[in-house]
Write an enzyme that holds these catalytic residues in place. Structure first.
Site, PDB file in Angstrom:
ATOM      1  N   VAL A 257      79.328 -32.645 -16.786  1.00 54.07           N
ATOM      2  CA  VAL A 257      79.821 -32.686 -15.418  1.00 54.07           C
ATOM      3  C   VAL A 257      79.926 -31.280 -14.828  1.00 54.07           C
ATOM      4  O   VAL A 257      79.542 -31.029 -13.693  1.00 54.07           O
ATOM      5  CB  VAL A 257      81.193 -33.407 -15.360  1.00 54.07           C
ATOM      6  CG1 VAL A 257      81.807 -33.292 -13.980  1.00 54.07           C
ATOM      7  CG2 VAL A 257      81.025 -34.861 -15.757  1.00 54.07           C
ATOM      8  N   ALA A 258      80.429 -30.354 -15.638  1.00 55.77           N
ATOM      9  CA  ALA A 258      80.607 -28.994 -15.141  1.00 55.77           C
ATOM     10  C   ALA A 258      79.276 -28.273 -14.976  1.00 55.77           C
ATOM     11  O   ALA A 258      79.132 -27.388 -14.144  1.00 55.77           O
ATOM     12  CB  ALA A 258      81.515 -28.212 -16.066  1.00 55.77           C
ATOM     13  N   ILE A 260      76.155 -29.654 -14.424  1.00 56.61           N
ATOM     14  CA  ILE A 260      75.116 -30.242 -13.573  1.00 56.61           C
ATOM     15  C   ILE A 260      75.547 -30.128 -12.118  1.00 56.61           C
ATOM     16  O   ILE A 260      76.643 -30.545 -11.758  1.00 56.61           O
ATOM     17  CB  ILE A 260      74.874 -31.713 -13.964  1.00 56.61           C
ATOM     18  CG1 ILE A 260      74.235 -31.757 -15.347  1.00 56.61           C
ATOM     19  CG2 ILE A 260      73.981 -32.408 -12.942  1.00 56.61           C
ATOM     20  CD1 ILE A 260      74.085 -33.143 -15.909  1.00 56.61           C
ATOM     21  N   GLU A 262      75.654 -31.722  -9.495  1.00 58.41           N
ATOM     22  CA  GLU A 262      75.390 -33.042  -8.932  1.00 58.41           C
ATOM     23  C   GLU A 262      75.764 -33.109  -7.451  1.00 58.41           C
ATOM     24  O   GLU A 262      75.213 -33.897  -6.704  1.00 58.41           O
ATOM     25  CB  GLU A 262      76.116 -34.120  -9.747  1.00 58.41           C
ATOM     26  CG  GLU A 262      77.618 -34.241  -9.511  1.00 58.41           C
ATOM     27  CD  GLU A 262      78.444 -33.133 -10.184  1.00 58.41           C
ATOM     28  OE1 GLU A 262      77.851 -32.359 -10.948  1.00 58.41           O
ATOM     29  OE2 GLU A 262      79.656 -33.051  -9.943  1.00 58.41           O
ATOM     30  N   ASP A 304      55.789 -22.082  27.180  1.00 58.30           N
ATOM     31  CA  ASP A 304      55.295 -22.271  28.542  1.00 58.30           C
ATOM     32  C   ASP A 304      55.920 -21.214  29.426  1.00 58.30           C
ATOM     33  O   ASP A 304      56.972 -20.697  29.117  1.00 58.30           O
ATOM     34  CB  ASP A 304      55.821 -23.605  29.103  1.00 58.30           C
ATOM     35  CG  ASP A 304      55.033 -24.771  28.595  1.00 58.30           C
ATOM     36  OD1 ASP A 304      53.923 -24.545  28.107  1.00 58.30           O
ATOM     37  OD2 ASP A 304      55.547 -25.902  28.691  1.00 58.30           O
ATOM     38  N   ASN A 656      84.992 -28.138 -12.406  1.00 60.94           N
ATOM     39  CA  ASN A 656      83.991 -28.792 -11.574  1.00 60.94           C
ATOM     40  C   ASN A 656      84.559 -29.154 -10.204  1.00 60.94           C
ATOM     41  O   ASN A 656      83.948 -28.884  -9.175  1.00 60.94           O
ATOM     42  CB  ASN A 656      83.495 -30.059 -12.274  1.00 60.94           C
ATOM     43  CG  ASN A 656      82.346 -30.672 -11.531  1.00 60.94           C
ATOM     44  OD1 ASN A 656      81.367 -29.986 -11.264  1.00 60.94           O
ATOM     45  ND2 ASN A 656      82.471 -31.925 -11.163  1.00 60.94           N
ATOM     46  N   ASP A 660      83.805 -26.488  -7.156  1.00 57.86           N
ATOM     47  CA  ASP A 660      82.824 -27.054  -6.230  1.00 57.86           C
ATOM     48  C   ASP A 660      83.489 -27.403  -4.918  1.00 57.86           C
ATOM     49  O   ASP A 660      82.840 -27.623  -3.916  1.00 57.86           O
ATOM     50  CB  ASP A 660      82.211 -28.347  -6.805  1.00 57.86           C
ATOM     51  CG  ASP A 660      81.172 -28.027  -7.853  1.00 57.86           C
ATOM     52  OD1 ASP A 660      81.045 -26.833  -8.176  1.00 57.86           O
ATOM     53  OD2 ASP A 660      80.503 -28.948  -8.332  1.00 57.86           O
TER      54      ASP A 660
END
Ligand code: ADP
Ligand code: MG
Length: 809
Positions: A257-258, A260, A262, A304, A656, A660
């Site tokens: 978990v830590a 990756i 995700e 233009d 995590n 994050d």
């Protein structure tokens, strides 16, 4: 025609207001239901459909089974927090994208109560009389009662992109585009009852992933693969060391978990979506997430002139007549604008001429029109004279008009147009154009056997001033500082284009080319000079395609503006097609971005916004991935050194969620770098070799520091719990300082980032010093000596960043 009107119980004057109401109540709104938005509960539950979450839940069940209630609780809490965070991010992205959809409304021109008005297309009902012209999108299924040279594109329905001709009694389908001509039709079916509505459910396009999301996704997969291998290895190693299986399993899962990243794709999408919203506030509506990314790396803007760089508020300021009265007569009659309450309705050039031309209220019946066309650059109307003859009136680009003239009207005397006279007039045109004026030539003839636009009689010239927009010059110089080339593409005269481009700072090297000259160039010859050309004059819309293609071949990311039907292919081809808010529906549909205020400055602002978002994405990707790499390297290192693992499962999950969380989110909303528009565009990959090396280096510094302090504690005789607490806290402080490293050098302060860092730090103190939390996280209080060591060692990450900044510059 009348039977169609009776069929839908309507009249040529349109429905009455009360009838409209009645029918709207009966039939509902003209609305195509999009794919139903995912219900919130499903969105929430879908967060659980994730392999990591599943593993965590298994781990929780396992620890519960062996009676470890606390760990089970911690893991479930982590699951819940992860799911909630993912849910909030996805929900916010969804809302951000939804709210933009409301900004792109479809309109329709209807006749009701014998009055013509533009209304929201959703309000159309059966029996409404709809008026269609070039460039419009058909707002409902219509039965045609009147058509003039009507051709349309039904590819939205049929997939065939060939132009289809339509006549009275034919059906025109909703969402087709009018390519040319005009028509009047009666609404036959609306909303889900239309042909396109019936298949709407089938053809809804899936949201595509942006290239950035794909690349980040790929990096995530690589990291995941590494993490999984490491986790399995650790699992086996720890088992061999005799540590119980449930605990080992929990460690392995928490590490995964830590390690990756995700959460990355979701944060990325959210950042882009919020960026879209911000751009919309400055009047640039970006239609797809993808374009937010592309904008940041734009290298050329092809713009233009009229209306984008200039005000499109024209005034006649110079004139040259051989017959003033006739010129004014043509100006009044060969004209499609209307002046109402002193406002010009319709074409601005026409409006200015209408305002200028005096008297002559002779209302000659118009019998035919050859409309203005950006390819021909002229228009012609045919009128019936009192004596029964027809008269042909033309106005347009002077050299084109002159080429069609055989005679000249010298105050009533019709003479042959001699080469010298023509030369003299063209000189006059050049002189007027040199004063930034758009010059229009006028001519007529009594209709004869020959084609309508030949053997004309010349009468005069008018010169129209269209001042450059006030901020355009600054925006152009901003582009130049930012390494973005600005190219002007116009249908106007070379000299007019030249004068305005000079004034705006676009034309600096004198490289200007006309459409005719471009036509003569071979592909090779053109590619050789394409990168230097700053102004294209007297260009036909189809040539815009060639310009885009060449610039793209030269590795440019090209933003191209357009408004007409003929611009659509080039808008599609451009890296960023930019349509004007006032432009045709067809151009808007083909584009990636719509400028609500038709302003060049807005494009530049959007590019700046794109660059800022790109930077911020880079910030949090770098931050999060280096955390992941650091965690993996730390665990691998301690394992290889035969030390106990420095973090327990609860701590890994904490890492995590907390890391994050606040700091990463705040990195995503940092302000723009001060030099954001003073540096060259960055094309391509966010994850360049350079960035990947930085990530690896940062991860390595964190891992070495953490392992060093951990082993120092262990070998110094500290108990494992204390050593782990110190190592874990050090790793947290590393992250926080690493987030600080990522701050922007911006005018806007980084207060949210600092706040995020402080909050995370306070949370860390809580789990170190609150007894109940100490039990859960298996931490011990840290003494002052340890704090000093942590502070000193963690600051190496600041030094590491400084060194990298120096080396990699
Ligand atoms: P731009 O690229 O600047 O928008 P346009 O395509 O609008 O240029 O116009 C190109 C040329 O067509 C003008 O220079 C002018 O000669 C001619 N033109 C434009 N508007 C009209 C009009 N209403 N009537 C006749 N000629 C026109
Ligand atoms: Mg134009």
């Amino acid at each position: 025609m009348s039977d169609i009107l009776t069929k839908y119980e309507t009249s040529i004057n349109g429905l009455t207001a009360s009838e409209v109401q009645k029918r709207q109540t009966k039939y509902g709104l003209n609305h195509i239901e999009e794919k139903k938005p995912t219900p919130l509960i499903i969105l929430f539950l879908s967060q659980f459909a994730d392999i990591l979450i599943a593993l965590l839940i298994i781990a929780a069940i396992a620890s519960f089974a062996i009676g470890d209630i606390i760990d089970a609780g911690v893991i479930l809490l982590a699951v819940l927090l992860n799911v909630i965070m993912g849910f909030i991010q996805e929900y916010r992205s969804m809302r951000a994208v939804e709210s933009l959809k409301g900004l792109i409304t479809k309109t329709a021109i209807v006749k009701r109560d014998n009055e013509i008005n533009e209304i929201n297309a959703e309000e159309l009902t059966i029996g409404d009389i709809v008026i269609l012209e070039e460039g419009l999108k058909v707002p409902a299924d219509l039965e045609l009662i009147e058509t003039k040279r009507l051709s349309c594109d039904e590819s939205n329905l049929t997939g065939e992109s060939e132009a289809v001709k339509k006549e009275a009694n034919d059906t025109l389908y909703m969402d087709s585009n009018i390519l040319s001509g005009n028509a009047v039709g009666v609404v036959k079916a609306i909303g889900m009852q239309t042909e396109i509505g019936k298949i709407a459910g089938i053809v809804q396009e899936e949201d595509e992933e942006t290239p950035l999301a794909k690349r980040v996704g790929r990096l995530g997969k690589i990291l995941s693969a590494i993490a999984i291998v490491v986790c399995i290895a650790i699992f086996i190693l720890e088992l061999l060391k005799g540590i119980p299986i449930v605990e080992t399993f929990m460690t392995a899962v928490s590490l995964a978990v830590a390690a990756i990243p995700e959460g990355l794709p979701a944060v990325l999408t959210l950042t882009l979506a919020l960026g879209m919203n911000e751009m919309a506030k400055s009047k640039a509506i970006v239609k797809r997430l993808l374009s937010v990314e592309t904008l940041g790396s734009c290298t050329v803007i092809c713009s233009d002139k009229t209306g984008t760089l200039t005000e499109n508020k024209m005034t006649v300021v110079e004139s040259f007549y051989t017959n003033e009265d006739k010129t004014h007569l043509i100006g009044k009659l060969c004209n499609n604008a209307v002046i109402s309450h002193n406002e010009i309705i319709g074409d601005q050039t026409d409006g200015a001429i209408l305002r200028y031309c005096k008297g002559h209220d002779c209302d000659l019946e118009r019998v035919d029109e050859i409309p203005l066309d950006s390819n021909r650059k002229m228009m012609t109307t045919i009128h019936r004279l009192d004596n029964g003859n027809n008269i042909v009136l033309s106005k347009g680009a002077p050299e084109i008009i002159l080429d069609k003239c055989k005679y000249i009207d010298d105050d009533g005397n019709i003479e042959m147009l001699e080469a010298e006279t023509k030369e003299m007039i063209l000189e006059k045109v050049g002189e007027m154009s040199g004063h930034e004026l758009r010059v229009i030539g006028f001519a007529y003839k009594i209709r004869d056997e020959s084609e309508d636009e030949t053997d004309l009689t010349f009468t005069g010239l008018l010169g129209l001033m269209d001042p450059p927009k006030k901020d355009a010059k600054k925006a152009v110089s901003d582009c130049i500082n930012a390494g973005i080339d600005v190219v002007m593409i116009t249908g106007d005269h070379e000299k007019t284009a030249c004068a305005i481009a000079r004034e705006l700072g676009i034309l600096t090297n004198g490289k200007i080319i006309t459409g005719a000259e471009l036509e003569e160039l071979s592909e090779e010859e053109y590619l050789k000079i394409a990168k230097d050309i700053q102004v294209y004059a007297r260009v036909k819309p189809a040539q815009k395609m060639r310009i885009v293609e060449a610039l793209k071949k030269l590795d440019n990311i090209v933003a191209m503006t357009g408004d007409g039907v003929n611009d659509a292919p080039a808008l599609k081809k451009a890296s960023i097609g930019v349509a004007m808010g006032d432009g045709t529906d067809v151009a808007k549909e083909a584009s990636d971005m719509i400028l609500q205020n038709n302003d060049f400055t807005t494009i530049v602002k959007a590019v700046e916004g794109g660059r800022k978002i790109y930077d911020n994405i880079k910030r949090f990707v770098k931050y999060q991935v280096s955390t992941n790499v650091g965690a993996i390297l730390t665990i691998v290192g301690t394992s290889l050194l035969n030390l106990p693992l420095p973090f327990n499962p609860a701590q890994l999950l904490w890492l995590n969620i907390v890391m994050d969380g606040p700091p990463a989110q705040m990195l995503g909303i940092e302000g723009a770098e001060r030099d954001i528009m003073q540096r060259p565009p960055e094309t391509g990959d966010i994850l360049t070799k350079n960035t990947l090396l930085q990530i690896l280096f940062l991860g390595l510094v964190m891992a070495i520091g953490t392992i060093a302090v951990f082993s120092w504690k262990i070998y110094g005789g500290a108990d494992t719990k204390n050593a782990m607490t110190v190592a874990f806290t050090l790793f947290v402080v590393y992250q926080l300082l690493n987030a600080f490293n990522g701050r922007a050098n911006s005018e806007k302060s980084s207060k949210f980032l600092y706040l995020g860092i402080i909050i995370s730090f306070l949370l860390q103190l809580l789990i170190l010093y609150i007894p109940q939390l100490q039990i859960i996280f298996r931490t011990t209080p840290i003494g002052i000596m340890d704090w000093i060591v942590i502070a000193l060692v963690a600051s190496t990450i600041l030094i590491a960043q400084k060194i990298m900044d120096k080396v990699m510059k």
